[in-house]
Design a protein around this motif. Sequence first.
Motif, mmCIF file in Angstrom:
data_model
loop_
_atom_site.group_PDB
_atom_site.id
_atom_site.type_symbol
_atom_site.label_atom_id
_atom_site.label_comp_id
_atom_site.label_asym_id
_atom_site.label_seq_id
_atom_site.Cartn_x
_atom_site.Cartn_y
_atom_site.Cartn_z
ATOM 1 N N THR A 1 0.863 -1.172 0.000
ATOM 2 C CA THR A 1 0.000 0.000 0.000
ATOM 3 C C THR A 1 0.900 1.222 0.000
ATOM 4 O OG1 THR A 1 -1.734 -1.186 1.181
ATOM 5 C CG2 THR A 1 -1.840 1.235 1.212
ATOM 6 N N HIS B 1 -3.819 7.114 -2.223
ATOM 7 C CA HIS B 1 -3.205 5.828 -1.918
ATOM 8 C C HIS B 1 -3.319 4.906 -3.128
ATOM 9 C CE1 HIS B 1 -7.423 4.813 -1.448
ATOM 10 N NE2 HIS B 1 -7.059 3.557 -1.647
ATOM 11 N N VAL B 2 -2.508 3.872 -3.122
ATOM 12 C CA VAL B 2 -2.563 2.830 -4.139
ATOM 13 C C VAL B 2 -2.279 1.500 -3.446
ATOM 14 C CG1 VAL B 2 -1.636 1.990 -6.335
ATOM 15 C CG2 VAL B 2 -1.586 4.452 -5.853
ATOM 16 N N GLU C 1 -1.562 -2.382 -4.220
ATOM 17 C CA GLU C 1 -1.144 -3.201 -5.349
ATOM 18 C C GLU C 1 -0.898 -4.634 -4.905
ATOM 19 O OE1 GLU C 1 1.074 0.391 -7.765
ATOM 20 O OE2 GLU C 1 2.277 -0.836 -6.396
ATOM 21 N N ILE D 1 -3.112 -3.135 -9.723
ATOM 22 C CA ILE D 1 -3.711 -2.248 -8.723
ATOM 23 C C ILE D 1 -5.043 -2.843 -8.287
ATOM 24 C CG2 ILE D 1 -4.775 0.007 -8.339
ATOM 25 C CD1 ILE D 1 -2.600 1.262 -10.044
ATOM 26 N N THR E 1 -7.354 2.208 -5.566
ATOM 27 C CA THR E 1 -6.570 3.429 -5.757
ATOM 28 C C THR E 1 -7.441 4.670 -5.872
ATOM 29 O OG1 THR E 1 -4.833 4.449 -7.100
ATOM 30 C CG2 THR E 1 -6.530 3.233 -8.293
#
Length: 182
Positions: free
Chosen positions: A81, A89-90, A92, A106, A109
């Motif tokens: 994260t 935020h992302v 993955e 992803i 996100t």
Amino acid sequence: MRRSIFAWSLAAGALALGAQTALAASLVSARKLEINVDEAKVEAERKELWEKVGGWCAIQEWHPAVAKCEESKEGDDTFRTLTLKGGGHVKEKLVDTGTTSYRYEIIDTTLPVKNYDAQFSVTPDDDDLDEINISWSATYDPADGKDAKEARAVIDGVFKDGIESLKAKYGKADADHDDDKK
């Protein structure tokens, strides 16, 4: 019999055309950095560079937009994260790993994309025996309610900033080796 073969062929063709159209709708972004190295040490230098940039959370060390990276496990799956400096935020998911590469997608996100699948790698250059490449590429679609132009601009910017940062940190070898050849 001929009519059913023709109908089946027509349906298969329409299905293939639909698949091509769906693929054509996906966007692609990619960036590559070529770094000159000592030809006799290309494999050792590639592995050394991977140790610096290729860890799953190493992105926080070299990407200027990443404030923090947190790795987590959910069952057998590995996630990271990313907390972004500008907010957002992302999350993955690590999909596959190689000796000096990984592929990820992803999961969640604030970026304007969906169906995002990417690869990051450090490989020998195909044409120049004294170069290694850092490559980063992705396919994705615009998130619902977002247009393709916006999605592409954001991801192209993420890749550009990341590769420029890598060049600033590790591309100096490129200039050093170029001077040696003159």
